[in-house]
Design a protein around this motif. Structure first.
Motif, PDB file in Angstrom:
ATOM      1  N   ARG A 173       0.824  -1.201   0.000  1.00  0.00           N
ATOM      2  CA  ARG A 173       0.000   0.000   0.000  1.00  0.00           C
ATOM      3  C   ARG A 173       0.863   1.258   0.000  1.00  0.00           C
ATOM      4  NH1 ARG A 173      -4.842  -1.092   4.414  1.00  0.00           N
ATOM      5  NH2 ARG A 173      -5.869  -2.819   3.313  1.00  0.00           N
ATOM      6  N   GLN A 174       0.324   2.284  -0.589  1.00  0.00           N
ATOM      7  CA  GLN A 174       1.023   3.564  -0.599  1.00  0.00           C
ATOM      8  C   GLN A 174       1.180   4.063   0.831  1.00  0.00           C
ATOM      9  OE1 GLN A 174      -0.453   6.474  -3.386  1.00  0.00           O
ATOM     10  NE2 GLN A 174       0.109   8.184  -2.041  1.00  0.00           N
ATOM     11  N   PRO A 175       2.364   4.570   1.187  1.00  0.00           N
ATOM     12  CA  PRO A 175       2.561   5.104   2.551  1.00  0.00           C
ATOM     13  C   PRO A 175       1.545   6.182   2.875  1.00  0.00           C
ATOM     14  CG  PRO A 175       4.650   4.939   1.374  1.00  0.00           C
ATOM     15  CD  PRO A 175       3.572   4.654   0.360  1.00  0.00           C
ATOM     16  N   ARG A 176       1.111   6.200   4.124  1.00  0.00           N
ATOM     17  CA  ARG A 176       0.125   7.188   4.555  1.00  0.00           C
ATOM     18  C   ARG A 176       0.807   8.373   5.210  1.00  0.00           C
ATOM     19  NH1 ARG A 176      -4.653   4.460   7.935  1.00  0.00           N
ATOM     20  NH2 ARG A 176      -5.305   6.647   7.854  1.00  0.00           N
ATOM     21  N   ALA A 177       0.300   9.539   4.942  1.00  0.00           N
ATOM     22  CA  ALA A 177       0.827  10.751   5.569  1.00  0.00           C
ATOM     23  C   ALA A 177       0.618  10.674   7.084  1.00  0.00           C
ATOM     24  CB  ALA A 177       0.133  11.975   4.998  1.00  0.00           C
ATOM     25  N   PRO A 178       1.581  11.128   7.863  1.00  0.00           N
ATOM     26  CA  PRO A 178       1.448  11.041   9.328  1.00  0.00           C
ATOM     27  C   PRO A 178       0.381  11.985   9.855  1.00  0.00           C
ATOM     28  CG  PRO A 178       3.380  12.335   8.741  1.00  0.00           C
ATOM     29  CD  PRO A 178       2.835  11.765   7.454  1.00  0.00           C
ATOM     30  N   ARG A 179      -0.289  11.560  10.896  1.00  0.00           N
ATOM     31  CA  ARG A 179      -1.241  12.419  11.579  1.00  0.00           C
ATOM     32  C   ARG A 179      -0.591  12.941  12.854  1.00  0.00           C
ATOM     33  NH1 ARG A 179      -6.936   8.939  11.159  1.00  0.00           N
ATOM     34  NH2 ARG A 179      -7.031   8.858   8.873  1.00  0.00           N
ATOM     35  N   ASN A 180      -0.712  14.204  13.075  1.00  0.00           N
ATOM     36  CA  ASN A 180      -0.056  14.834  14.209  1.00  0.00           C
ATOM     37  C   ASN A 180      -0.820  14.536  15.500  1.00  0.00           C
ATOM     38  OD1 ASN A 180       1.222  16.479  16.054  1.00  0.00           O
ATOM     39  ND2 ASN A 180       1.304  18.254  14.714  1.00  0.00           N
ATOM     40  N   PRO A 181      -0.262  13.724  16.403  1.00  0.00           N
ATOM     41  CA  PRO A 181      -0.983  13.397  17.641  1.00  0.00           C
ATOM     42  C   PRO A 181      -1.172  14.608  18.559  1.00  0.00           C
ATOM     43  CG  PRO A 181       1.280  12.630  17.781  1.00  0.00           C
ATOM     44  CD  PRO A 181       1.064  13.103  16.368  1.00  0.00           C
ATOM     45  N   LEU A 182      -0.391  15.647  18.328  1.00  0.00           N
ATOM     46  CA  LEU A 182      -0.511  16.829  19.185  1.00  0.00           C
ATOM     47  C   LEU A 182      -1.727  17.672  18.852  1.00  0.00           C
ATOM     48  CD1 LEU A 182       3.239  17.931  19.338  1.00  0.00           C
ATOM     49  CD2 LEU A 182       2.023  16.235  20.724  1.00  0.00           C
ATOM     50  N   THR A 183      -2.291  17.469  17.654  1.00  0.00           N
ATOM     51  CA  THR A 183      -3.474  18.244  17.253  1.00  0.00           C
ATOM     52  C   THR A 183      -4.661  17.332  16.946  1.00  0.00           C
ATOM     53  OG1 THR A 183      -2.747  18.245  14.937  1.00  0.00           O
ATOM     54  CG2 THR A 183      -2.076  20.107  16.299  1.00  0.00           C
ATOM     55  N   ASN A 184      -4.603  16.101  17.443  1.00  0.00           N
ATOM     56  CA  ASN A 184      -5.668  15.156  17.093  1.00  0.00           C
ATOM     57  C   ASN A 184      -6.788  15.160  18.119  1.00  0.00           C
ATOM     58  OD1 ASN A 184      -4.888  13.593  19.296  1.00  0.00           O
ATOM     59  ND2 ASN A 184      -3.989  11.951  18.075  1.00  0.00           N
ATOM     60  N   GLN A 185      -7.693  14.183  17.973  1.00  0.00           N
ATOM     61  CA  GLN A 185      -8.893  14.108  18.807  1.00  0.00           C
ATOM     62  C   GLN A 185      -8.741  13.159  19.991  1.00  0.00           C
ATOM     63  OE1 GLN A 185      -8.191  12.548  16.048  1.00  0.00           O
ATOM     64  NE2 GLN A 185      -9.857  11.265  15.257  1.00  0.00           N
ATOM     65  N   HIS A 186      -7.476  12.810  20.322  1.00  0.00           N
ATOM     66  CA  HIS A 186      -7.223  11.926  21.455  1.00  0.00           C
ATOM     67  C   HIS A 186      -6.465  12.612  22.587  1.00  0.00           C
ATOM     68  CE1 HIS A 186      -8.623   8.674  18.915  1.00  0.00           C
ATOM     69  NE2 HIS A 186      -7.690   8.944  18.023  1.00  0.00           N
ATOM     70  N   ARG A 187      -5.660  13.583  22.267  1.00  0.00           N
ATOM     71  CA  ARG A 187      -4.812  14.229  23.274  1.00  0.00           C
ATOM     72  C   ARG A 187      -5.676  14.868  24.360  1.00  0.00           C
ATOM     73  NH1 ARG A 187      -0.575  19.184  22.022  1.00  0.00           N
ATOM     74  NH2 ARG A 187       0.567  19.116  24.014  1.00  0.00           N
ATOM     75  N   PRO A 188      -5.398  14.588  25.628  1.00  0.00           N
ATOM     76  CA  PRO A 188      -6.206  15.150  26.716  1.00  0.00           C
ATOM     77  C   PRO A 188      -6.350  16.666  26.616  1.00  0.00           C
ATOM     78  CG  PRO A 188      -4.724  13.477  27.570  1.00  0.00           C
ATOM     79  CD  PRO A 188      -4.357  13.668  26.128  1.00  0.00           C
ATOM     80  N   GLY A 189      -7.582  17.113  26.703  1.00  0.00           N
ATOM     81  CA  GLY A 189      -7.884  18.537  26.668  1.00  0.00           C
ATOM     82  C   GLY A 189      -8.038  19.136  25.287  1.00  0.00           C
ATOM     83  N   ASN A 190      -7.630  18.431  24.239  1.00  0.00           N
ATOM     84  CA  ASN A 190      -7.644  19.013  22.891  1.00  0.00           C
ATOM     85  C   ASN A 190      -9.026  19.437  22.429  1.00  0.00           C
ATOM     86  OD1 ASN A 190      -4.945  19.096  22.221  1.00  0.00           O
ATOM     87  ND2 ASN A 190      -5.126  17.755  20.460  1.00  0.00           N
ATOM     88  N   LEU A 191     -10.029  18.596  22.657  1.00  0.00           N
ATOM     89  CA  LEU A 191     -11.365  18.906  22.166  1.00  0.00           C
ATOM     90  C   LEU A 191     -12.126  19.796  23.144  1.00  0.00           C
ATOM     91  CD1 LEU A 191     -12.480  15.625  20.399  1.00  0.00           C
ATOM     92  CD2 LEU A 191     -10.930  17.426  19.684  1.00  0.00           C
ATOM     93  N   TYR A 192     -11.797  19.677  24.409  1.00  0.00           N
ATOM     94  CA  TYR A 192     -12.365  20.633  25.365  1.00  0.00           C
ATOM     95  C   TYR A 192     -12.009  22.057  24.932  1.00  0.00           C
ATOM     96  CZ  TYR A 192     -12.801  23.595  29.427  1.00  0.00           C
ATOM     97  OH  TYR A 192     -13.120  24.644  30.247  1.00  0.00           O
ATOM     98  N   ASN A 193     -10.749  22.256  24.584  1.00  0.00           N
ATOM     99  CA  ASN A 193     -10.277  23.589  24.194  1.00  0.00           C
ATOM    100  C   ASN A 193     -10.737  23.988  22.799  1.00  0.00           C
ATOM    101  OD1 ASN A 193      -8.641  24.413  26.491  1.00  0.00           O
ATOM    102  ND2 ASN A 193      -7.271  22.742  25.927  1.00  0.00           N
ATOM    103  N   GLY A 194     -10.725  23.027  21.856  1.00  0.00           N
ATOM    104  CA  GLY A 194     -10.905  23.370  20.451  1.00  0.00           C
ATOM    105  C   GLY A 194     -12.331  23.431  19.960  1.00  0.00           C
ATOM    106  N   VAL A 195     -13.214  22.516  20.448  1.00  0.00           N
ATOM    107  CA  VAL A 195     -14.569  22.471  19.908  1.00  0.00           C
ATOM    108  C   VAL A 195     -15.665  22.607  20.975  1.00  0.00           C
ATOM    109  CG1 VAL A 195     -13.863  21.074  17.930  1.00  0.00           C
ATOM    110  CG2 VAL A 195     -14.705  19.941  19.977  1.00  0.00           C
ATOM    111  N   LEU A 196     -15.282  22.473  22.251  1.00  0.00           N
ATOM    112  CA  LEU A 196     -16.279  22.639  23.307  1.00  0.00           C
ATOM    113  C   LEU A 196     -16.232  24.039  23.912  1.00  0.00           C
ATOM    114  CD1 LEU A 196     -18.474  21.232  25.053  1.00  0.00           C
ATOM    115  CD2 LEU A 196     -16.672  20.791  26.729  1.00  0.00           C
ATOM    116  N   LYS A 197     -15.050  24.501  24.221  1.00  0.00           N
ATOM    117  CA  LYS A 197     -14.896  25.802  24.877  1.00  0.00           C
ATOM    118  C   LYS A 197     -15.609  26.931  24.122  1.00  0.00           C
ATOM    119  CE  LYS A 197     -12.976  28.347  28.141  1.00  0.00           C
ATOM    120  NZ  LYS A 197     -13.375  28.203  29.560  1.00  0.00           N
ATOM    121  N   PRO A 198     -15.569  26.960  22.778  1.00  0.00           N
ATOM    122  CA  PRO A 198     -16.241  28.062  22.072  1.00  0.00           C
ATOM    123  C   PRO A 198     -17.754  28.111  22.243  1.00  0.00           C
ATOM    124  CG  PRO A 198     -14.652  26.979  20.637  1.00  0.00           C
ATOM    125  CD  PRO A 198     -14.797  26.119  21.848  1.00  0.00           C
TER     126      PRO A 198
END
Length: 519
Positions: free
Chosen positions: A262-287
């Motif tokens: 299979r063609q190599p897949r582009a890396p996903r940045n774990p620092l901006t993903n939907q698993h890192r603690p607090g990421n979605l609280y800050n990014g999509v809930l807080k607003p």
């Protein structure tokens, strides 16, 4: 002095004077995307309105004859709390400061947040009968807004989006569970409905929680230590460079006629993903925190199934965190229990998904004003995204219509209450059976297992012996001590109430589960 240099100097002096003279340049009064034309504001409770202006600027807010004046604080933030209004409209919301804003077609009604992972994000266009659902989605008094997916450790106070009227043009990409839930409320209550979708596929519960709450609780130390290691070692630029090298090599081999995988897949940045603690609280809930709402519906858990015991505390922590931050008391919070998924297993077995369902059910005893929609009969073994979102939404709507809008309807699944041993039999008693216990498809009760002190479960024979009781036994177990029902990833089971709501999966024992040591 050359003309060009003289003009540049003059321009610089004017700019310097402008920035050094107080109140010479006035910032426009602004509001977050949550406040736009076509929005729905929550009826029957004080209405919070906020935005930004110059520090110290006076702002006047007018809605439905209610006029409030506020002064922006040192950071330029302002907020007012308008009086309660009854369902209806349209109204105009007028904001007057150094400039004037007018938001039109503002309705007063019922507002719900629709959140979770991919089964909440799953849109109408990919659900059952999508062609018919889209063609008939002509509900201008249902309003929709979607929060873009931003994963970050920095609290966000706004996003790019706007309220839209529900129509065949706007509904295809909206959350199916959210839309069908809102439509049921609208058809039943006949009041405007506002739906805020901030779901993110694959998201983990810890991403929806304020990070410092996790850091302050020792039970989450292993989780946080793993993330701290990732945060200190991950180099996304390096990962991208490695990916590009692999891609070039892959394409070169392919062009040369060599066998390649299979063609190599582009890396996903774990620092901006939907698993890192607090990421979605800050990014999509807080607003959206603080906007007037009736409550929230939630569909998530798949990403946390491997840590189901942890979810027993993590999920209630998340809900309480939301309520504390919202400042609106214990607003209703209803979730979808995990559906049946993966291959059916013929005999009793351990199950991470069963333990996650158990953790979800436990939350109802830990927090008030919470509820669970059981959908064990709506899943698909080969698809983690069952397409029947209509019935999922109806089961959530039953909770809201009964609990929050006073309808006298059966709204929750039967649930295990107690057991009593009678020789080689165990008699189970259930709560919330509606019109009584029943079976689906065939009269024989399916899905029960029974065990003795050795903790080895075997298939059991079960029969309904009363409106709310079931007797369970097996010829293989002389002295039974425990019963389990629907204890599998994809259980074969058929007990429900006469209204068609499935019996909640349960076990009478508290023996150590397979996720007990997973953190």
């Amino acid at each position: 002095m050359p003309a060009l240099r003289r003009n540049l100097l003059l321009t610089g002096c004017l700019l310097l004077a402008a920035f050094s003279t107080p109140h010479t340049i006035r910032a426009d009064v602004k509001m977050p995307a949550l406040f736009s034309d076509h929005m729905v504001l929550q009826q029957g409770q004080p209405i919070p309105i906020w935005g930004w202006a110059d520090p110290g600027e006076q702002v006047r807010v007018t809605l439905g004859g209610d006029v409030r004046t506020v002064t922006a604080d040192a950071e330029g933030r302002w907020k007012v709390l308008l009086g309660k209004l009854s369902a209806g409209g349209p109204h105009k919301l007028e904001i007057q400061g150094n400039n004037a804003l007018t938001l039109s077609d503002v309705l007063i009604g019922e507002v719900w947040v629709c959140s979770g992972q991919s089964n909440m994000q799953w849109d109408v266009s990919r659900s059952n009968d999508s062609d018919l659902e889209i063609a008939s989605a002509k509900y201008p008094n249902i309003r929709l807004i979607t929060v873009p997916q931003v994963g970050t450790q920095e609290p966000q106070d706004d996003f790019k989006g706007k309220w839209e009227l529900c129509s065949p043009e706007t509904v295809p990409s909206f959350s199916a569970v959210g839309y069908f839930f809102g439509r049921q409320l609208y058809q039943t209550l006949d009041v405007p409905i506002g739906l805020i979708d901030n779901s993110w596929g694959g998201s983990s519960a810890e991403a929806w929680v304020r990070r410092d709450l996790l850091e302050a609780d020792a039970q989450y130390d292993p989780l946080m230590e793993r993330w701290e290691k990732t945060e200190s070692t991950y180099d996304h630029d390096k990962a991208v460079a490695n990916y590009k090298e692999k891609l070039v090599a892959w394409k070169t081999k392919q062009a040369a006629g060599e066998k390649v995988g299979r063609q190599p897949r582009a890396p996903r940045n774990p620092l901006t993903n939907q698993h890192r603690p607090g990421n979605l609280y800050n990014g999509v809930l807080k607003p959206v925190i603080g906007y007037g709402i009736r409550g929230a519906i939630w569909y998530q858990g798949e990403s946390n199934a491997g840590r189901a015991y942890q979810y027993r505390n993590l999920f209630p922590l998340m809900i309480q965190n939301w309520r504390d931050e919202w400042g609106q008391g214990d607003f209703p919070f209803y979730w979808v229990q995990l559906a049946d998924f993966r291959n059916e297993v013929p005999g009793p077995a351990d199950s991470t998904w069963a333990e996650l369902r158990e953790a979800q059910t436990m939350t109802m005893t830990k927090l008030p004003n919470t509820g669970e929609a059981v959908i064990l009969n709506l899943g698909e073994s080969s698809d983690i995204h069952p397409k029947n979102k209509q019935d999922v939404a109806k089961r959530l709507a039953r909770w809201a219509l009964a609990h929050d809008y006073g309808m006298d309807i059966v709204y929750r699944s039967p649930i295990y209450k107690s057991m009593e041993t009678d020789g080689n039999k165990i008699v189970l008693t259930f709560d919330h059976v509606g019109g009584g216990l029943d079976t689906f498809d065939v009269p024989k009760l399916i899905g029960f297992t029974i065990a003795g002190e050795d903790q080895k479960f075997v298939p059991a024979t079960a029969k309904i012996i009363g409106k709310n009781q079931i007797e369970v036994t097996s010829d293989q177990i002389e002295a039974p001590v425990a019963v389990r029902y629907a204890w599998a990833d994809n259980p074969v089971c058929n007990v429900q109430n006469v209204e068609g709501l499935p019996l909640t999966p349960f076990r009478t024992d508290d023996w150590k589960g397979v996720t007990a040591d997973s953190h």
